[in-house]
Design a protein around this motif. Structure first.
Motif, short mmCIF file in Angstrom:
data_model
loop_
_atom_site.label_atom_id
_atom_site.label_comp_id
_atom_site.label_asym_id
_atom_site.label_seq_id
_atom_site.Cartn_x
_atom_site.Cartn_y
_atom_site.Cartn_z
N LEU A 928 16.93 -4.31 -16.62
CA LEU A 928 15.87 -4.71 -15.69
C LEU A 928 14.56 -4.03 -16.02
O LEU A 928 14.52 -2.82 -16.27
N GLU A 929 13.48 -4.83 -16.04
CA GLU A 929 12.12 -4.30 -16.18
C GLU A 929 11.28 -4.81 -15.03
O GLU A 929 11.37 -5.99 -14.65
N LEU A 930 10.46 -3.92 -14.48
CA LEU A 930 9.54 -4.28 -13.40
C LEU A 930 8.12 -4.00 -13.88
O LEU A 930 7.86 -2.98 -14.53
N SER A 931 7.19 -4.92 -13.55
CA SER A 931 5.81 -4.78 -14.02
C SER A 931 4.83 -4.99 -12.89
O SER A 931 5.09 -5.75 -11.95
N LEU A 932 3.72 -4.31 -12.98
CA LEU A 932 2.60 -4.51 -12.05
C LEU A 932 1.32 -4.49 -12.86
O LEU A 932 1.05 -3.54 -13.61
N THR A 933 0.51 -5.54 -12.72
CA THR A 933 -0.80 -5.62 -13.37
C THR A 933 -1.86 -5.80 -12.30
O THR A 933 -1.74 -6.70 -11.46
N VAL A 934 -2.87 -4.96 -12.33
CA VAL A 934 -4.00 -5.08 -11.40
C VAL A 934 -5.21 -5.51 -12.22
O VAL A 934 -5.74 -4.74 -13.02
N ASN A 935 -5.64 -6.75 -12.04
CA ASN A 935 -6.80 -7.27 -12.75
C ASN A 935 -8.07 -6.99 -11.95
O ASN A 935 -8.06 -7.03 -10.72
N ASN A 936 -9.16 -6.73 -12.68
CA ASN A 936 -10.45 -6.41 -12.05
C ASN A 936 -10.25 -5.28 -11.04
O ASN A 936 -10.49 -5.42 -9.85
N LEU A 937 -9.80 -4.17 -11.57
CA LEU A 937 -9.40 -3.02 -10.77
C LEU A 937 -10.48 -2.60 -9.78
O LEU A 937 -10.19 -2.23 -8.63
N PHE A 938 -11.75 -2.64 -10.20
CA PHE A 938 -12.84 -2.17 -9.35
C PHE A 938 -13.56 -3.32 -8.62
O PHE A 938 -14.67 -3.13 -8.10
N ASN A 939 -12.94 -4.50 -8.63
CA ASN A 939 -13.44 -5.65 -7.85
C ASN A 939 -14.89 -5.98 -8.20
O ASN A 939 -15.72 -6.21 -7.32
N LYS A 940 -15.17 -6.04 -9.48
CA LYS A 940 -16.51 -6.37 -9.96
C LYS A 940 -16.85 -7.81 -9.59
O LYS A 940 -16.09 -8.73 -9.89
N GLN A 941 -18.00 -8.02 -8.94
CA GLN A 941 -18.39 -9.35 -8.49
C GLN A 941 -19.17 -10.09 -9.57
O GLN A 941 -19.92 -9.47 -10.35
N PRO A 942 -19.04 -11.42 -9.64
CA PRO A 942 -19.71 -12.18 -10.70
C PRO A 942 -21.22 -12.24 -10.48
O PRO A 942 -21.70 -12.05 -9.35
N PRO A 943 -22.00 -12.52 -11.53
CA PRO A 943 -23.46 -12.58 -11.39
C PRO A 943 -23.91 -13.88 -10.72
O PRO A 943 -23.32 -14.94 -10.93
N LEU A 944 -24.96 -13.78 -9.93
CA LEU A 944 -25.55 -14.95 -9.27
C LEU A 944 -26.72 -15.45 -10.11
O LEU A 944 -27.66 -14.72 -10.37
N SER A 970 -7.05 -8.62 -8.21
CA SER A 970 -5.81 -9.36 -8.01
C SER A 970 -4.63 -8.56 -8.54
O SER A 970 -4.80 -7.66 -9.37
N PHE A 971 -3.45 -8.91 -8.06
CA PHE A 971 -2.24 -8.17 -8.39
C PHE A 971 -1.19 -9.14 -8.91
O PHE A 971 -0.97 -10.20 -8.32
N THR A 972 -0.54 -8.77 -10.00
CA THR A 972 0.57 -9.55 -10.54
C THR A 972 1.79 -8.66 -10.61
O THR A 972 1.78 -7.63 -11.30
N VAL A 973 2.83 -9.04 -9.88
CA VAL A 973 4.08 -8.30 -9.91
C VAL A 973 5.09 -9.14 -10.67
O VAL A 973 5.16 -10.36 -10.52
N GLY A 974 5.88 -8.48 -11.52
CA GLY A 974 6.81 -9.22 -12.35
C GLY A 974 8.13 -8.50 -12.52
O GLY A 974 8.24 -7.28 -12.32
N ALA A 975 9.13 -9.28 -12.88
CA ALA A 975 10.46 -8.72 -13.15
C ALA A 975 11.06 -9.45 -14.33
O ALA A 975 10.83 -10.65 -14.52
N ARG A 976 11.85 -8.71 -15.13
CA ARG A 976 12.50 -9.29 -16.29
C ARG A 976 13.95 -8.79 -16.35
O ARG A 976 14.20 -7.58 -16.29
#
Length: 979
Positions: A928-944, A970-976
């Motif tokens: 068993l493998e468990l994974s967690l990926t946090v994308n855009n960790l600091f919640n950077k906002q897009p340019p206007l 965003s958060f991605t949780v995974g299992a293998r």
């Protein structure tokens, strides 16, 4: 055999059954033959074919730079699609994908070096996939991500090996070979706001048999990604003008009238948004921005995906020197694009003066402005009947109204792809191997335009009157006609009226591809100063591609489907090509002072297309390693690309382009006013031409059957360092240069408009070649409208020149913790890959400017941003059962293209952006493998940047969703599970 073909074409299960059944049958026959424990040479060396070469040998050193994304990196990123995995790669420029809503086609494509996705070849295990559409591009949604062992990306020197359409390079997805066991993976992504969710699950099962002489693998996967509405983020809550910085609405949810009679005769100033109904007085009054519609409602920042993919492969050693192999794959993808509610837009309608919903006050205004006397007006209003009835009168108007009551315009696109391949490979003698194969694939696509509405039914419903019993009836009651109320406020169009004018149209597309290829590869002899023999490969290939687009009858009628502007004609085209190729890799000096390794390589391919005839592409390259671990390399290649089916055969179709300021809007005078008239604006509209609707105008594109080949020259040179005194360290630095002449291009919208209307580029305001490519609305003078308004005409030609150059660099370091004096297990790793873009220049025609888009963006010119600096870097720590790493993605600063005026200063520059993603993996048990990926960790906002720059395709929600993250943290949780 006939039955097998029918089954293959009619059923995806039949495809898989054919592949696996053939493998099983081959096994049964082979088991009767004498057994041998030795593997064939082909089986031993199949995995050491280097991307960029067809020569099979373990010691091969390529002179072209190849970047690799490993299985470990894929696991840490937990991507749902191949496009998502590669989106941030520095050598790639974002193209069509989930971040493209208005202008997408349901596919996800790749574009190396930013010179066009049609110049990037996508391969699966070194083989082509059946294209998605008429443009010949590969939909990377079809790549079986769960089976990917690594991804090789080669830029430069690939055309002679794989075909001339690899001008920019190839992206080669390598699947796992001889997989044994069972792996089940699942992951789930969600944003911190709880939306933009995505679920992905895959099962891969494989087994070897007959003492490992054979192996079969089956992968089944499912992916479901939910949409993210543009209005779900504050930046996309409503459209913002790039010129004013204020709300920039579109066609109003209540009627807005333009045209004949002109606004001037109605007392409406040119600066207004048209004329709207005053609910109190029942008269027309100047429209303001508050009367316009929020066109971001119902649109997507991220489009949804529902995907099922099945992939099967197998191989079996029939005897010494003969191995049969086969693959089969099936994909069903459902993608939905969605636009704001449909409407009457810029269409011209005949408005009956006895229309029962027409307010009396507006009736009087229209009659007065049209020169109709009050008596005749009253008589016409009282007529009980339609055209042909005594006293009946109607006038042409552009009565714009968003039919919000119909809901959003949907564009669900369902595509199905299958491909089967089978072949034989093995050894003729110890130093001579062969590989012959054939494959066939089909892609079918059904695109439905839901709730777009019917022009003819709107027109029919406007020819209505009040009968003697006081009922509102249509003059033509056929089809169950219901009179339409265009003059009431939002919500006044009844469900019965919506049901009558509603229309959903269908477009079906189909692409078929057949590939037959054969290669012989082997060794020749050694030269006096080398230990390894010269390797070579020769072969031939036949490809046939046909593609057709088959719209329904409504789509083929000029302007019938509301919101499309023009007809969608049927298209068909095909071509075939016969090719022969050869390649050589020659070690010249080995293990000598200052020449640890010196070698040269060369390749040539001759292609004979049924469309453009014969052409030759070739490459030469070399590597010099004076000391072990210090390598210098370079490649020079000439590619000759033939046009694809879309470039050749596409019928004229209309699309949208961004434009903030129309040169003919406002109080234009003199030569400029004369040019506005010469390009189609009625003289009476000068000073009254409305501004572009939603900062968008019509573009008309079409193919050109007289196209010839384009010619590219590319070269790369650089170094790769892996010094022995720095264990675990590597550094690569490579320069690339690509120049394409006779490039198959379309002129930039900005080139045409500026070339005609700009005093600087057209000092005498003469009606020149650029002006001939502009056709305005014959009623309003604008660049908006239906089929009567081609707008800016963009036709393919061989007149372009594209040139780009820059530097790629990569650095990797792997250190054992105990080597650092830290008494803990595990390794510390660091890697970084980046691209410095020296320049990108594009000249569509000799009369166009040689546009430099390096670090710029604009509308109709450089379009979406092209950063000078881009890099990704990862710092990680890992043990056998645990990993944690931080991924850094950098996008350099960009600015508005020089010469573009009218854009607010705050929208004229985007600073450098840095994103950080955190990834962790833990294996609590062996299986068993468990994974967690946090994308855009600091919640950077897009340019206007507003909605008026960057082009309609890539500007969505006032920003660029393909480049800058719009989801947020965003958060991605995974299992293998592995067995």
């Amino acid at each position: 055999m006939r039955l097998r073909i029918d089954i293959m074409r009619s059923s995806a299960l039949g495809v898989l059954a054919l592949s696996l059944g053939t493998i099983a049958a081959t096994q049964a026959v082979a088991q009767e033959a004498p057994q041998t424990p030795e593997k064939t040479a082909a089986a031993d060396t199949a995995e050491v074919v280097v991307t960029g070469s067809r020569i099979v040998r373990p010691d091969l050193a390529s002179s072209s730079p190849v970047s690799v994304i490993s299985a470990k990196d894929i696991q840490l990123r937990q991507p749902a699609t191949a496009e998502e995995l590669l989106r941030d790669m520095p050598a790639l420029r974002p193209n069509i994908g989930p971040g493209v809503n208005n202008g997408g086609d349901g596919s996800a494509t790749l574009e190396l070096r930013g010179i066009g996705a049609n110049r990037t070849l996508v391969l699966l295990d070194g083989r082509r996939l059946v294209p998605f559409g008429l443009d010949g591009l590969t939909d990377t949604n079809n790549i079986p991500v769960a089976l990917i062992e690594r991804v090789d990306t080669l830029t430069g020197g690939a055309s002679s090996t794989y075909g001339a359409d690899a001008v920019a390079g190839v992206v080669n997805f390598i699947t796992k070979r001889d997989f044994k066991g069972l792996t089940a993976t699942a992951n789930y992504r969600f944003s911190e706001k709880g939306d933009a969710t995505r679920f992905k699950a895959d099962v891969v099962v494989g087994a070897s048999f007959d003492d490992d002489r054979g192996n079969v693998v089956l992968s089944v996967g499912y992916t479901k990604a939910d949409p993210l509405l543009t209005t779900a983020r504050s930046i996309g809550a409503y459209p913002i003008s790039s010129v004013t910085g204020q709300f920039s609405g579109a066609t109003a949810a209540q009627v807005t009238i333009f045209g004949a009679p002109s606004n001037a005769k109605l007392g409406i100033p040119a600066s207004s948004f048209g004329a709207v109904v005053n609910p109190t007085t029942g008269l027309l009054q100047p429209a303001t921005a508050s009367d316009t519609f929020n066109s971001n409602i119902g649109t997507y920042f991220q489009t949804p995906l529902d995907r099922i993919n099945v992939y099967a492969s197998g191989r079996y050693e029939i005897s010494d020197g003969i191995e049969f192999y086969s693959t089969a794959m099936f994909n069903r993808n459902k993608v939905r694009l969605q636009l704001a509610s449909s409407g009457t837009f810029g269409n011209t309608y005949q408005l009956a003066l006895n229309n029962p919903y027409l307010p009396a006050g507006i009736l009087g205004q229209l009659c007065s402005a049209s020169g109709i006397s009050a008596t005749d007006c009253a008589t016409a209003a009282a007529v009980q009947g339609g055209p042909g009835t005594a006293g009946y009168r109607e006038i042409p108007v552009v009565a714009q109204r968003r039919i919000t009551e119909m809901g959003a315009r949907g564009n669900p696109i369902e595509s199905q792809m299958f491909q089967v391949m089978g072949g034989f490979r093995g050894s003729i003698i110890d130093s001579l191997r062969y590989d012959v194969s054939a494959q066939y694939g089909e892609t079918t696509q059904n695109q439905t335009r839901e709730h777009w509405g019917s022009f003819s039914k709107v027109q029919q419903a406007l020819r209505a009157y009040k009968d003697k019993n006081g009922n509102f009836v249509c003059a033509d009651p056929s089809n169950g006609c219901v009179p339409l109320n265009l003059f009431g406020p939002n919500g006044s169009i009844t469900p019965q009226q919506v049901a009558f004018i509603d229309l959903s149209a269908l477009i079906n597309r189909k692409v078929q591809q057949t590939v037959i290829t054969g290669t012989i590869t082997g060794d020749l002899f050694t030269v006096p100063l080398a230990d390894h023999k010269i390797g070579f490969a020769i072969g031939g290939e036949y490809r046939k591609i046909s593609a057709r687009s088959m719209p329904d009858s409504a789509s083929q009628i000029q302007g019938e489907v509301l919101g499309t502007g023009a007809r969608t004609p049927p298209d068909f085209g095909q071509y075939s090509v016969k090719e022969v190729y050869g390649e050589i890799n020659a070690p010249l000096i080995e293990d000598k002072p200052f020449f640890y390794r010196l070698g040269v390589e060369a390749g040539i391919r001759y292609s004979d297309y049924t469309t453009t005839g014969g052409s030759t592409t070739w490459k030469v390259g070399g590597t010099w390693e004076p000391y072990q671990g210090f390598k210098f390399r370079g490649t020079y290649s000439v590619a000759v690309r033939s046009p694809n089916i879309q470039e050749l055969y596409q019928s004229p179709v209309q699309s949208l382009g961004n434009l903030t300021i129309d040169p003919c809007v406002g109080n234009v005078t003199g030569g400029l006013a004369a040019l506005c008239v010469a390009t189609g604006a009625p003289a009476s509209t000068i000073g009254q031409i409305p501004s572009p609707t939603s900062n968008q105008i019509n573009n008309t594109t079409s193919g050109n059957r007289n196209l010839n080949v384009e010619r590219a020259r590319t070269y790369t040179f650089g170094t790769a360092l892996t010094p022995s005194f720095l264990p675990g360290f590597s550094l690569t630095v490579d320069y690339f240069h690509i120049k394409i002449r006779d490039a198959i291009t379309q002129p930039a919208q900005a080139d045409i408009l500026n070339g005609c209307y700009s005093a600087a580029l057209n000092p005498g305001f003469s009606y020149n070649a650029f002006c001939q490519l502009i056709k305005r609305n014959p009623l309003t003078g604008s660049l908006n409208g239906a089929g009567e308004t081609p707008g800016v005409i963009l036709t393919y030609s061989n007149l372009g020149v594209i040139e780009t150059a820059g530097w790629d660099f990569g650095v990797n370091q792997r250190l054992r913790m105990d080597d650092l004096g830290v008494n803990v297990p595990g390794n510390l790793t660091f890697s970084m890959n980046g691209t410095l873009l020296n320049y990108y220049r594009f000249q569509a025609t000799p009369n166009s400017i040689n546009r430099n888009c390096t670090a710029y963006y604009s509308s109709g010119g450089c379009t979406n941003p092209r950063a000078k600096w881009r890099w990704v870097g990862r710092l990680g720590y890992g043990t056998e059962n645990f990993d944690v790493s931080l991924l850094w993605t950098h996008v350099g600063s960009v600015s508005l293209e020089p010469g573009v005026t009218g854009i607010r200063p705050e929208f004229s520059r985007i600073p450098a952006y840095n994103y950080f993603d955190l990834a962790t993996r833990v294996s609590p048990t062996e299986n068993l493998e468990l994974s967690l990926t946090v994308n855009n960790l600091f919640n950077k906002q897009p340019p206007l940047v507003g909605n008026g720059v960057g082009g309609t395709t890539f500007n969505g929600g006032n920003t660029f969703p393909t480049i800058y993250d719009v989801i947020g943290r965003s958060f991605t949780v995974g299992a293998r599970l592995k067995f």
